[in-house]
Enzyme design. Sequence first.
Site, PDB file in Angstrom:
ATOM      1  N   ASP A 137       0.835  -1.198   0.000  1.00 59.45           N
ATOM      2  CA  ASP A 137       0.000   0.000   0.000  1.00 59.45           C
ATOM      3  C   ASP A 137       0.873   1.254   0.000  1.00 59.45           C
ATOM      4  O   ASP A 137       1.664   1.463   0.911  1.00 59.45           O
ATOM      5  CB  ASP A 137      -0.895  -0.001   1.238  1.00 59.45           C
ATOM      6  CG  ASP A 137      -1.836   1.187   1.267  1.00 59.45           C
ATOM      7  OD1 ASP A 137      -2.956   1.058   0.736  1.00 59.45           O
ATOM      8  OD2 ASP A 137      -1.451   2.246   1.807  1.00 59.45           O
ATOM      9  N   TYR A 163       2.823   9.902  -0.338  1.00 59.46           N
ATOM     10  CA  TYR A 163       3.915   9.329   0.443  1.00 59.46           C
ATOM     11  C   TYR A 163       5.282   9.662  -0.141  1.00 59.46           C
ATOM     12  O   TYR A 163       6.300   9.569   0.553  1.00 59.46           O
ATOM     13  CB  TYR A 163       3.779   7.803   0.540  1.00 59.46           C
ATOM     14  CG  TYR A 163       2.554   7.300   1.251  1.00 59.46           C
ATOM     15  CD1 TYR A 163       1.667   8.169   1.893  1.00 59.46           C
ATOM     16  CD2 TYR A 163       2.262   5.942   1.279  1.00 59.46           C
ATOM     17  CE1 TYR A 163       0.537   7.700   2.532  1.00 59.46           C
ATOM     18  CE2 TYR A 163       1.133   5.461   1.924  1.00 59.46           C
ATOM     19  CZ  TYR A 163       0.277   6.344   2.540  1.00 59.46           C
ATOM     20  OH  TYR A 163      -0.845   5.862   3.178  1.00 59.46           O
ATOM     21  N   LYS A 211      -2.764   5.912  -4.386  1.00 57.22           N
ATOM     22  CA  LYS A 211      -3.902   6.792  -4.123  1.00 57.22           C
ATOM     23  C   LYS A 211      -3.694   8.150  -4.767  1.00 57.22           C
ATOM     24  O   LYS A 211      -2.560   8.618  -4.901  1.00 57.22           O
ATOM     25  CB  LYS A 211      -4.092   6.973  -2.613  1.00 57.22           C
ATOM     26  CG  LYS A 211      -4.076   5.684  -1.807  1.00 57.22           C
ATOM     27  CD  LYS A 211      -4.184   5.953  -0.317  1.00 57.22           C
ATOM     28  CE  LYS A 211      -3.924   4.688   0.494  1.00 57.22           C
ATOM     29  NZ  LYS A 211      -2.488   4.391   0.627  1.00 57.22           N
ATOM     30  N   HIS A 265      -7.711   9.307  -1.852  1.00 58.63           N
ATOM     31  CA  HIS A 265      -7.077   9.275  -0.538  1.00 58.63           C
ATOM     32  C   HIS A 265      -7.963   9.874   0.566  1.00 58.63           C
ATOM     33  O   HIS A 265      -8.091   9.307   1.649  1.00 58.63           O
ATOM     34  CB  HIS A 265      -5.741  10.030  -0.602  1.00 58.63           C
ATOM     35  CG  HIS A 265      -4.742   9.566   0.397  1.00 58.63           C
ATOM     36  ND1 HIS A 265      -3.386   9.623   0.186  1.00 58.63           N
ATOM     37  CD2 HIS A 265      -4.883   9.026   1.623  1.00 58.63           C
ATOM     38  CE1 HIS A 265      -2.750   9.150   1.233  1.00 58.63           C
ATOM     39  NE2 HIS A 265      -3.640   8.782   2.124  1.00 58.63           N
ATOM     40  N   LEU A 293      -3.158  -1.232  14.263  1.00 60.21           N
ATOM     41  CA  LEU A 293      -2.658  -1.531  15.601  1.00 60.21           C
ATOM     42  C   LEU A 293      -2.791  -0.331  16.540  1.00 60.21           C
ATOM     43  O   LEU A 293      -2.251  -0.340  17.652  1.00 60.21           O
ATOM     44  CB  LEU A 293      -1.192  -1.983  15.530  1.00 60.21           C
ATOM     45  CG  LEU A 293      -0.933  -3.229  14.679  1.00 60.21           C
ATOM     46  CD1 LEU A 293       0.555  -3.521  14.585  1.00 60.21           C
ATOM     47  CD2 LEU A 293      -1.677  -4.438  15.242  1.00 60.21           C
ATOM     48  N   ILE A 311      -3.378  -3.249   7.115  1.00 61.51           N
ATOM     49  CA  ILE A 311      -2.098  -2.940   6.470  1.00 61.51           C
ATOM     50  C   ILE A 311      -1.122  -2.366   7.498  1.00 61.51           C
ATOM     51  O   ILE A 311      -0.809  -1.174   7.490  1.00 61.51           O
ATOM     52  CB  ILE A 311      -2.275  -1.984   5.271  1.00 61.51           C
ATOM     53  CG1 ILE A 311      -3.214  -0.826   5.608  1.00 61.51           C
ATOM     54  CG2 ILE A 311      -2.791  -2.735   4.061  1.00 61.51           C
ATOM     55  CD1 ILE A 311      -3.261   0.240   4.523  1.00 61.51           C
ATOM     56  N   LYS A 367       2.502  -1.641   9.335  1.00 54.72           N
ATOM     57  CA  LYS A 367       3.817  -1.305   8.803  1.00 54.72           C
ATOM     58  C   LYS A 367       4.870  -1.607   9.857  1.00 54.72           C
ATOM     59  O   LYS A 367       4.677  -1.325  11.043  1.00 54.72           O
ATOM     60  CB  LYS A 367       3.876   0.180   8.440  1.00 54.72           C
ATOM     61  CG  LYS A 367       5.253   0.638   7.974  1.00 54.72           C
ATOM     62  CD  LYS A 367       5.428   2.131   8.168  1.00 54.72           C
ATOM     63  CE  LYS A 367       6.902   2.483   8.101  1.00 54.72           C
ATOM     64  NZ  LYS A 367       7.153   3.889   8.457  1.00 54.72           N
ATOM     65  N   SER A 368       5.984  -2.181   9.421  1.00 57.06           N
ATOM     66  CA  SER A 368       7.119  -2.395  10.306  1.00 57.06           C
ATOM     67  C   SER A 368       8.380  -2.523   9.471  1.00 57.06           C
ATOM     68  O   SER A 368       8.358  -3.114   8.393  1.00 57.06           O
ATOM     69  CB  SER A 368       6.933  -3.672  11.144  1.00 57.06           C
ATOM     70  OG  SER A 368       8.087  -3.914  11.931  1.00 57.06           O
ATOM     71  N   ARG A 422       9.153  -8.577  13.253  1.00 53.36           N
ATOM     72  CA  ARG A 422       7.770  -8.136  13.414  1.00 53.36           C
ATOM     73  C   ARG A 422       6.982  -8.311  12.121  1.00 53.36           C
ATOM     74  O   ARG A 422       5.773  -8.534  12.154  1.00 53.36           O
ATOM     75  CB  ARG A 422       7.731  -6.673  13.867  1.00 53.36           C
ATOM     76  CG  ARG A 422       8.199  -6.500  15.302  1.00 53.36           C
ATOM     77  CD  ARG A 422       7.681  -5.216  15.915  1.00 53.36           C
ATOM     78  NE  ARG A 422       8.201  -5.059  17.268  1.00 53.36           N
ATOM     79  CZ  ARG A 422       9.243  -4.325  17.596  1.00 53.36           C
ATOM     80  NH1 ARG A 422       9.904  -3.676  16.658  1.00 53.36           N
ATOM     81  NH2 ARG A 422       9.649  -4.225  18.846  1.00 53.36           N
TER      82      ARG A 422
END
Length: 279
Positions: free
Chosen positions: A49, A54, A79, A112, A194, A232, A234-235, A240
């Site tokens: 994604d 971004y 997006k 977006h 999260l 989705i 992110k890490s 992880r």
Amino acid sequence: MRVEISQKFITLNDGMKIPTIGFGTWRVSDADAPKILDEAFGAGYRLIDTASMYGNEVGIGKAIKESSLSREEIFLTTKVWNSEHGYDATLRAMDKSLSNLKMSYVDLYLIHWPGVNSEKYIPTWKALIRLRKEGIARSIGVSNFTIDHVERLINETGVVPAINQLELHPYFQQKELRAFHDKHKIVTEAWSPLARGNLFDDEVIVALTKKHNKTPAQIVLRWHYENGIIAIPKSGNPTRMLENLDIFDFHFDKEDLAQMDTLDNVNGRTGANPLTADF
């Protein structure tokens, strides 16, 4: 030796299949994208994604091109940003994204944000419909849209979004919006699934980690999966990355789900409100 975890998929209302767990790239730089996505692909992620805002589409495209995966194995989302709203502007925005990515199509193209006091998302949506007809965007959807926003899209164009991506997690469950999605066969996709880690110390989550011998992140992501929500996370940490995918070997019972329901909070939002966010 890499350990790859098999993905599971959801079928969209247009027949396309999308992985249930994706990899978010907000704040991943062009320079870092190839290395980070190499780890993500190795772990088993196939949904990536990104967004024009971004500023990393060039790096994302490079990462995909350099991977050992074929383009068809990857489900790529980007997006259109608020400043690119409008029919012609959106078509130009897609051309720019494809140029950055060095690709001929994306799997999913999203609006977006709807924008505050703006009606440009209607001609923007009409541009997305054209892009889907031309095969440039295989699926189209929205992000951060309310029920009123989505109803207007449907009423004015007759085309139902495949996905609405929005902030959603156990502290902010958006049940009314999810019920609306279910009624119209729109898949719900969660950004910040999260809750930025804010709920990891919650006593309900902690109790479930002990019951299922899983980490807090795995408990929360399993909750998304049990509710048919695409997440989705992110890490940049390879351990992880694997952990976030390793949620398919246990399930919640009715008591677990009831406990998770108690965490919902109308004030649980951690990001911007679509009704007031004026970017």
